[in-house]
Design an enzyme around this catalytic site. Structure first.
Site, PDB file in Angstrom:
ATOM      1  N   ASN A 209      -7.328  10.039   9.369  1.00  0.00           N
ATOM      2  CA  ASN A 209      -6.615   9.032  10.440  1.00  0.00           C
ATOM      3  C   ASN A 209      -6.217   9.789  11.579  1.00  0.00           C
ATOM      4  O   ASN A 209      -6.393  11.031  11.794  1.00  0.00           O
ATOM      5  CB  ASN A 209      -5.411   8.640   9.607  1.00  0.00           C
ATOM      6  CG  ASN A 209      -4.327   9.297   9.316  1.00  0.00           C
ATOM      7  OD1 ASN A 209      -3.746  10.094  10.295  1.00  0.00           O
ATOM      8  ND2 ASN A 209      -4.252   9.682   8.080  1.00  0.00           N
ATOM      9  N   ASP A 278      -3.642   6.104   2.199  1.00  0.00           N
ATOM     10  CA  ASP A 278      -3.245   5.423   1.304  1.00  0.00           C
ATOM     11  C   ASP A 278      -4.158   5.275  -0.085  1.00  0.00           C
ATOM     12  O   ASP A 278      -4.089   5.097  -1.415  1.00  0.00           O
ATOM     13  CB  ASP A 278      -3.278   4.184   1.526  1.00  0.00           C
ATOM     14  CG  ASP A 278      -1.659   3.858   2.635  1.00  0.00           C
ATOM     15  OD1 ASP A 278      -0.702   4.569   2.253  1.00  0.00           O
ATOM     16  OD2 ASP A 278      -1.898   3.205   3.395  1.00  0.00           O
ATOM     17  N   LYS A 288     -22.981  18.506  -0.757  1.00  0.00           N
ATOM     18  CA  LYS A 288     -23.082  17.611   0.409  1.00  0.00           C
ATOM     19  C   LYS A 288     -23.821  16.235  -0.162  1.00  0.00           C
ATOM     20  O   LYS A 288     -24.929  16.671  -0.541  1.00  0.00           O
ATOM     21  CB  LYS A 288     -23.572  18.347   1.357  1.00  0.00           C
ATOM     22  CG  LYS A 288     -23.538  17.400   2.699  1.00  0.00           C
ATOM     23  CD  LYS A 288     -24.148  18.572   3.769  1.00  0.00           C
ATOM     24  CE  LYS A 288     -24.216  17.544   5.151  1.00  0.00           C
ATOM     25  NZ  LYS A 288     -25.205  18.144   6.248  1.00  0.00           N
ATOM     26  N   PHE A 322       8.660   6.550   8.079  1.00  0.00           N
ATOM     27  CA  PHE A 322       7.988   6.145   9.314  1.00  0.00           C
ATOM     28  C   PHE A 322       7.322   4.508   8.860  1.00  0.00           C
ATOM     29  O   PHE A 322       6.736   4.935   7.620  1.00  0.00           O
ATOM     30  CB  PHE A 322       7.339   7.028   9.857  1.00  0.00           C
ATOM     31  CG  PHE A 322       8.228   8.058  11.015  1.00  0.00           C
ATOM     32  CD1 PHE A 322       9.129   8.764  10.591  1.00  0.00           C
ATOM     33  CD2 PHE A 322       7.887   7.990  12.464  1.00  0.00           C
ATOM     34  CE1 PHE A 322       9.734   9.616  11.233  1.00  0.00           C
ATOM     35  CE2 PHE A 322       8.576   8.693  13.046  1.00  0.00           C
ATOM     36  CZ  PHE A 322       9.639   9.388  12.837  1.00  0.00           C
ATOM     37  N   LYS A 336       9.372  -1.889   3.410  1.00  0.00           N
ATOM     38  CA  LYS A 336       9.293  -0.287   2.849  1.00  0.00           C
ATOM     39  C   LYS A 336      10.807   0.229   2.651  1.00  0.00           C
ATOM     40  O   LYS A 336      10.935   1.238   1.846  1.00  0.00           O
ATOM     41  CB  LYS A 336       8.601   0.306   3.948  1.00  0.00           C
ATOM     42  CG  LYS A 336       7.224   0.018   3.839  1.00  0.00           C
ATOM     43  CD  LYS A 336       6.271   0.879   5.142  1.00  0.00           C
ATOM     44  CE  LYS A 336       5.201   0.168   5.081  1.00  0.00           C
ATOM     45  NZ  LYS A 336       4.293   0.603   6.252  1.00  0.00           N
ATOM     46  N   LYS A 340      11.077   1.573  -1.110  1.00  0.00           N
ATOM     47  CA  LYS A 340      11.111   3.078  -1.296  1.00  0.00           C
ATOM     48  C   LYS A 340      12.476   3.657  -1.015  1.00  0.00           C
ATOM     49  O   LYS A 340      12.597   4.809  -1.190  1.00  0.00           O
ATOM     50  CB  LYS A 340      10.334   3.749   0.095  1.00  0.00           C
ATOM     51  CG  LYS A 340       8.833   2.975   0.214  1.00  0.00           C
ATOM     52  CD  LYS A 340       7.891   3.958   1.092  1.00  0.00           C
ATOM     53  CE  LYS A 340       6.630   3.189   1.320  1.00  0.00           C
ATOM     54  NZ  LYS A 340       5.554   4.101   1.593  1.00  0.00           N
TER      55      LYS A 340
HETATM   56  O1  C5P Z   1       3.652   2.310   2.730  1.00  0.00           O
HETATM   57  P1  C5P Z   1       3.417   3.114   4.281  1.00  0.00           P
HETATM   58  O2  C5P Z   1       2.208   4.082   3.678  1.00  0.00           O
HETATM   59  O3  C5P Z   1       2.977   2.277   5.326  1.00  0.00           O
HETATM   60  O4  C5P Z   1       4.857   3.616   4.324  1.00  0.00           O
HETATM   61  C1  C5P Z   1       4.911   4.930   5.169  1.00  0.00           C
HETATM   62  C2  C5P Z   1       5.956   6.019   5.060  1.00  0.00           C
HETATM   63  O5  C5P Z   1       5.605   6.289   3.629  1.00  0.00           O
HETATM   64  C3  C5P Z   1       5.671   7.123   5.970  1.00  0.00           C
HETATM   65  O6  C5P Z   1       6.806   7.872   6.114  1.00  0.00           O
HETATM   66  C4  C5P Z   1       4.741   7.969   4.963  1.00  0.00           C
HETATM   67  O7  C5P Z   1       4.885   9.393   5.291  1.00  0.00           O
HETATM   68  C5  C5P Z   1       5.022   7.589   3.632  1.00  0.00           C
HETATM   69  N1  C5P Z   1       3.971   7.691   2.648  1.00  0.00           N
HETATM   70  C6  C5P Z   1       4.005   8.582   1.623  1.00  0.00           C
HETATM   71  N2  C5P Z   1       3.006   8.666   0.753  1.00  0.00           N
HETATM   72  C7  C5P Z   1       1.995   7.612   0.842  1.00  0.00           C
HETATM   73  C8  C5P Z   1       1.922   6.857   2.042  1.00  0.00           C
HETATM   74  C9  C5P Z   1       2.890   6.851   2.924  1.00  0.00           C
HETATM   75  O8  C5P Z   1       5.024   9.247   1.514  1.00  0.00           O
HETATM   76  N3  C5P Z   1       0.878   7.826   0.124  1.00  0.00           N
END
Ligand code: C5P
Length: 394
Positions: A209, A278, A288, A322, A336, A340
């Site tokens: 990303n 994600d 490869k 974030f 979130k 979370k």
């Molecule tokens: O749910 P989302 O990915 O948008 O949430 C963003 C936050 O969750 C960020 O702080 C990111 O560092 C964290 N995150 C994480 N593990 C993931 C995805 C996101 O810790 N697999």
């Protein structure tokens, strides 16, 4: 406040040198131990004897003259310094520092120091605005050097404009600010994630990303400057690690999870600024993948949500996440924050110019556990880092 602090004042050769005599005197009156290093050019404006009398210490100009009464080699002063103040900072010394040149006592000592360095540039307006000088300033700023912007007014060369050495009060205030800011996170262990993860498709390709790591590194730099013990778990990035920070490099979300969990139990504050993938390819090809067919199907599976897991395991830790969104920013961020189990979430709408990935500024809203929200204007990621840390402390 400056009692017992060791401040090395580097004096480069500009007409403003005479004003620095007053600055050295004021620093001494505040209780600091002041050591002066001058360039040869500076010594043409004011004699080293003047600075010796005012500072109470021998003044170093030449690398090669043997000292009679004190160990003045560059490493000694570099190690001794709690803070380095360079005033006036000429275009020449700024250029040397920015380009790794160490050819006299002043530039060599600055290269060898781990202390914070404040530069107070003073020069002719055209010199100051020259893109080369500005480029050097911005390079050094990114590396963590502190600059005091010069004042405007009539200059010694007979012109009007930006380039005057700021008044002694402004310079002393900056020195105080650096010392004051330094201590409020002493004894705290802060775990910060930064950058984006890379999820391998085969030995050559990955899904990644646009995260640059700038926000996480700015947080790490400011937290370390304020005295915290900082561990950064970083995805691949071109950024240089901030000084005084331990960086643990990882590639994938699953490696980031392992590294974060290893440090979680004894962390006081955890800030997850990383853009974690994600989804990842369900199968990583060991060879490869050849381009034999017109289409290629990749099956993706969910990565572990690290922050969610931290929220579940949370004990004494302050947990900050974030949320980078392109739509319904507040709704998503609020969701979130709750799901979370966070204490704060930093929400940024990455569609806004000057916000989000790979820029030096950010525009965010801070949402808190108790339901209140603060909207912040556009600012540098470093300034924002300071505010986020202030809010965590409050
Ligand atoms: O749910 P989302 O990915 O948008 O949430 C963003 C936050 O969750 C960020 O702080 C990111 O560092 C964290 N995150 C994480 N593990 C993931 C995805 C996101 O810790 N697999």
């Amino acid at each position: 406040m400056l009692r017992g602090k060791n401040i090395v004042v580097g004096v480069a050769g500009g007409i403003a040198v005479y004003k620095v005599v007053d600055i050295v005197s004021r620093l001494k009156k505040q209780g600091a131990n002041v050591y002066v290093i001058m360039t040869h050019a500076a010594a043409n404006f004011v004699t080293p004897l003047t600075f010796r009398e005012i500072s109470g210490h021998p003044v170093v100009v030449d690398m090669w003259t043997e000292s009679t009464n004190w160990n003045v080699e560059h490493i000694a002063l570099a190690n001794l310094a709690d803070l380095f103040l360079l005033a006036p900072a000429t275009a020449n010394i700024i250029g040397k520092i920015a380009n790794g040149i160490a050819d006299d006592m002043l530039s060599t000592t600055i290269m060898a120091t781990k202390a914070s360095v404040i530069l107070a540039p003073a020069m002719n307006t055209n010199m100051y605005l020259n893109p080369i000088v500005q480029g050097n300033i911005s390079k050094l700023t990114q590396l963590g050097y502190h600059f005091i912007e010069p004042g405007c007014g009539s200059l010694a060369c007979g012109t009007e404009g930006i380039g005057r050495l700021p008044e002694p009060e402004v310079i002393i205030a900056k020195v105080m600010e650096i010392f004051k800011g330094k201590n409020d996170l002493v004894g705290k262990k802060i775990l910060i994630t930064a950058g984006g993860t890379q999820e391998a498709i085969d030995p050559v390709r990955y899904i990644g990303n646009r995260s640059s790591g700038k926000m996480g590194y700015a947080l790490a730099k400011v937290a370390a400057a304020r005295g915290a013990e900082v561990i950064v778990v970083s995805g691949p990035t071109h950024l240089l690690p901030p000084s005084g920070v331990i960086v643990n490099y990882v590639e994938s979300a699953s490696q980031m999870r392992d590294a974060v969990l290893a440090h979680y139990a004894d962390s006081d504050i955890v800030i997850k600024a990383a853009a974690v993938a994600d989804y990842r390819p369900q199968i990583k090809s060991t060879d490869k993948i050849k381009k034999n067919s017109t289409t290629l199907n990749l099956v993706l599976e969910k990565t572990p949500d690290i922050l969610f897991e931290l929220g579940q395991l949370k004990k004494h830790q302050i947990l900050v996440g974030f949320a980078a969104e392109t739509q319904q920013l507040l709704d998503h961020a609020q969701e979130k924050l709750t799901r979370k189990n966070l204490d704060m979430i930093v929400a940024n709408d990455i569609t806004m110019p000057g916000a989000g990935f790979n820029v030096d500024t950010n525009i965010v809203k801070l949402l808190y556990r108790d339901g209140h929200m603060e909207e912040l204007p556009k600012m540098s990621k470093e300034q924002l880092a300071g505010i986020i840390l202030d809010k965590i402390r409050a």
